[in-house]
Each structure stands twice: as C-alpha cells, then as structure tokens.
Design an enzyme around this catalytic site. Structure first.
Site, short mmCIF file in Angstrom:
data_model
loop_
_atom_site.label_atom_id
_atom_site.label_comp_id
_atom_site.label_asym_id
_atom_site.label_seq_id
_atom_site.Cartn_x
_atom_site.Cartn_y
_atom_site.Cartn_z
N LYS A 46 26.62 76.58 -21.84
CA LYS A 46 27.18 76.11 -23.12
C LYS A 46 27.50 74.62 -23.06
O LYS A 46 27.18 73.87 -23.99
CB LYS A 46 28.46 76.89 -23.44
N ASN A 47 28.14 74.20 -21.98
CA ASN A 47 28.60 72.82 -21.89
C ASN A 47 27.45 71.83 -21.70
O ASN A 47 27.67 70.62 -21.73
CB ASN A 47 29.61 72.67 -20.75
N CYS A 98 39.36 75.21 -29.27
CA CYS A 98 40.48 75.78 -28.51
C CYS A 98 41.61 74.77 -28.38
O CYS A 98 41.37 73.59 -28.09
CB CYS A 98 40.01 76.20 -27.11
N ARG A 133 43.76 66.56 -25.79
CA ARG A 133 42.42 66.27 -25.28
C ARG A 133 41.93 65.09 -26.12
O ARG A 133 41.01 65.20 -26.92
CB ARG A 133 41.54 67.52 -25.44
N ASP A 158 37.56 75.37 -16.22
CA ASP A 158 37.06 76.49 -17.02
C ASP A 158 37.01 77.80 -16.23
O ASP A 158 36.97 78.88 -16.82
CB ASP A 158 35.67 76.18 -17.57
N ARG A 213 32.13 82.12 -28.25
CA ARG A 213 31.79 80.70 -28.18
C ARG A 213 31.07 80.36 -26.87
O ARG A 213 30.31 79.39 -26.82
CB ARG A 213 33.05 79.82 -28.30
#
Length: 417
Positions: free
Chosen positions: A22-23, A116, A121, A306, A398
C-alpha cells in the site's frame, strides 16, 4: 455496517501470497501523473486507499483501468489541478499528489488531508521543501493554493526528520524541475526505492534512493512504463503475527525478506523458528510465545511503526513482559483499550507500553481504531478463546486485501457479515 466474526484458537497452517505494498502503490499512482503515454502498475493491491487514489486520478482527467492485479494508467488527458475536499479527507497520504500535480500542471489546489488520526503528522516539511523549490503557497480556509511563477527549481533540501511522505513529494516535484535537487536526511524506506526505480525507468535521473542523501537531476519529460510494485512488508508482518499467536506454521510467498530485517528477529525472540529465503519466509510457532524484551519503532531500517500494533497483539499472550517504545507517532496506542477488552494486560505511559502476557485472550466486541490497530485486533481475535466481533472495517480495508478471505485460506475461522 460490515463486521468480522472471528472464532479464535485455530492454528494457521499453509501458504499465503503477499499483495503489493500500500505504502508504495499510493506514491506510484501519483507518479503516473508525470508520465506521457501509458503506465502499467502490476501487483497493485485492491485496497480502499488505492481506489481513492484512482478516483483522484480520474477526477484530474486521467484514465485508469484495472485488469486483475494490474492498473493501466494514462495522464495524457489530465485537465485539472485541484482535488476535491471529500477525496482528500479519505486518506492522509493524498498529500503525495501535491508534488506531482505541481510538476505536471504548474499549480495545485488541495484541501488538508484526512485519514487515520495518529497524532501530529504535519505537512510542514512538505511545504517548506516545495517553497525552497520556488512554489508559492497560500494557506487559508483549510486549502493549499500553490503556484510556480518561475517554474520548479532544483534546490538543496535538508529534512529535519526523514519523513517518507516529504521525501516522496520532493522527488515527484524535482524530477521535472530545472536543475538539481539534493535531499539530505531523506527517508530510506523500501517504498522510496520503489518510487525511484519506477521514475528512473520512466526517464528520471535519481541516485541515492535508500540512502540518507538522494540526488534528483531534473529532466524534460517522462514516459510511462510497466512496473511491478514491491510486496507489502507490513502485511507480511501482520500475517506472521497471526500465525505466531495461534501456534501455527505459515509460509509467506512473494515477499522481499531484505525488507523484513528488523521484523523477523522479533519473531525469533518470541520463540518462533523462522526460515527465510529471498522471496519466502516460513514461520513455525511454539505452543506459547516468549516475551519480546524491547521493541523500538524507528525510521527504516529500524522496526516499522506500522508493525508495532500487530506484534503487540501477538505479545499479549506471551510468557512474560514485553516493552514497546513508539518513537514515530504520538497517538499510536489506540488499540490498547480494545485489546484490554479482550483481556490483555497492557499499561501505557507516554510513548512506552508495557505488556504483561496473559495465558489467553477472550473474544469480545471490539472496534478498529485505525488501520494497524484494526490489524492488531484481527491478530488478537484469531488467537483468542471464543468469538470476536470486530467493527470499523473501513480502516482495515485501507491496507489489507480481503483480510478475512486471506486468513480463511490458512485455517482461520473468520467471516465478514
């Protein structure tokens, strides 16, 4: 509202293939904006965040078509430079589109991103870097109005923190800028290397990706190519944790074990037997796990933030005390309250969580607080006695492709209702 119903205490056994990261997929999708002609991203995961990115691309005027595990993309017909508020709010990673839109269109208008809530951030690092490259940014009424009156200019940029998102945004802006951009204290994550490899295949001139200093020499034009997205190292860690907490035996295929360098030793410390080859990992768990003395989340190549929540869920039933120190995000322990509902004994003081292992967790009604916290509750659920009812699946979707189907193939008793 969908829920997962998990009947725990069934050991996981068998093989799993790990989907694309995903990242990595999200910045790569943004990068296709910069390309002329068609790009094809293979191993592109079917995630809700990916779908939001595709919606953004289509809104901008790009073409996007899914063919099984691949996405065909073209930005030849791009016509807009703004992203609607409702799409920006869907995920915080949407800010990565800023650098690409500026490089392609010369201007951009975005609202502040959502996603999230993991504590501060800030995108200040992104904006400061883009200003150094000649971008004029007006921040008002929750929007960023960005222009490049004299075009994007290469610049030396020193990041105060090795932010993955900021490094990606700078790279995306710099590949078509005039001159040379040098990023010092750049993020080193494998996803940064994957982005650089894609851009270089398209005609960019990037060196040093994966190291502390990245140099980007601007070019006139990029051409679309085919590219295979790297495997998701966090999904791999999550499924290994699920196997470990159930006393199972699991083999992961299509992984990059070099990306799991700080993750696999934690499973070995917990008493698991881990056999790793270049693209496979096999884990055999003991009847009961041993505690992990200390887990400190750090920027890559350290232990990834994560993976903290799934590994914590695994350690909740270990034979002793495990300690976690969260050094990346301030609010990354929201899963602790839900794990406690299942019988976990966890004390949190600031950035430190002390996990006193209990013999067994008990199924309960719980809710995913965020993406990785939701994954932790799935891990806890498959290892618990009784039935766990997990809601808040929008978070889990997600980052994990049909997590219930994936786990069912290796012996978990789990269904979505």
């Amino acid at each position: 509202m969908s829920k997962l119903i998990i009947e725990g205490s069934h050991p996981l056994k068998g093989e799993l293939e790990i989907h694309g990261a995903k990242n990595s997929a999200l910045p790569l999708l943004a990068a296709t904006i910069l390309c002329h002609g068609q790009s094809c991203l293979h191993n592109c995961p079917a995630l809700s965040d990916v779908e939001v990115s595709v919606q953004i691309l289509r809104y901008l005027g790009c073409q996007a078509e899914r063919q099984k595990k691949s996405l065909l993309l073209s930005a030849d017909s791009i016509s807009r430079y703004d992203i609607p508020d409702h799409l920006m709010r869907e995920m915080r990673s949407s800010i990565v589109f800023l650098g690409a839109i500026l490089a392609r269109m010369g201007k951009a208008r975005l609202s502040l991103p959502g996603g999230c809530e993991l504590g501060p951030r800030p995108i200040d690092l992104h904006l400061k870097a883009l200003r150094q490259m000649g971008v004029v940014i007006d921040e008002s009424h929750g929007y960023l109005d960005c222009t490049t009156p004299h075009g994007l200019q290469g610049a030396p940029i020193a990041l105060l923190f090795p932010s993955v998102g900021a490094t990606e945004n700078i790279m995306l802006a710099a590949v078509l800028a005039k001159g040379v951009t040098i990023i010092t204290n750049a993020a080193r994550e494998p996803e940064i290397v994957d982005l650089a490899n894609f851009l270089n295949s398209c005609g960019a001139k990037i060196t040093g990706a994966g190291e502390g200093t990245v140099t980007i020499e601007g070019v006139e034009r990029l051409q679309g190519v085919e590219h295979r997205i790297i495997p998701d190292r966090i999904a791999a860690a999550t499924y290994l944790a699920a196997a470990a907490v159930t006393g199972g035996c699991l083999e992961l295929k299509h992984v990059e074990t070099q990306h799991l360098g700080q993750i696999l030793p934690m499973f070995e410390e917990a008493g698991c037997t881990v056999v790793a080859h270049r693209h496979t990992v096999r884990l055999q768990a003991p009847e009961r796990l041993q505690p992990i003395k200390m887990v400190r989340t750090m920027p890559y190549p350290g232990f990834p933030t994560d993976a903290q929540a799934p590994v914590m869920a695994m350690s909740a039933t270990a034979r002793g005390t495990s300690v976690f120190v969260e050094n990346i995000f301030e609010c990354r322990y929201k899963h602790v309250g839900e794990l406690s509902r299942m019988g976990a004994n966890i004390k949190v003081e600031g950035r430190v969580a002390v996990v006193e292992g209990v013999f067994r967790l008990s199924g309960a009604r719980v809710e995913a607080p965020d993406l990785r916290g939701g994954a932790a509750l799935v891990v806890a659920g498959v290892g618990a006695d009784g039935v766990t009812e997990l809601s808040g699946l929008r978070h889990i979707d997600r980052g994990y492709e049909s997590i219930e189907q994936t786990l069912s193939t290796v012996g978990a008793v789990i269904k979505r209702i």
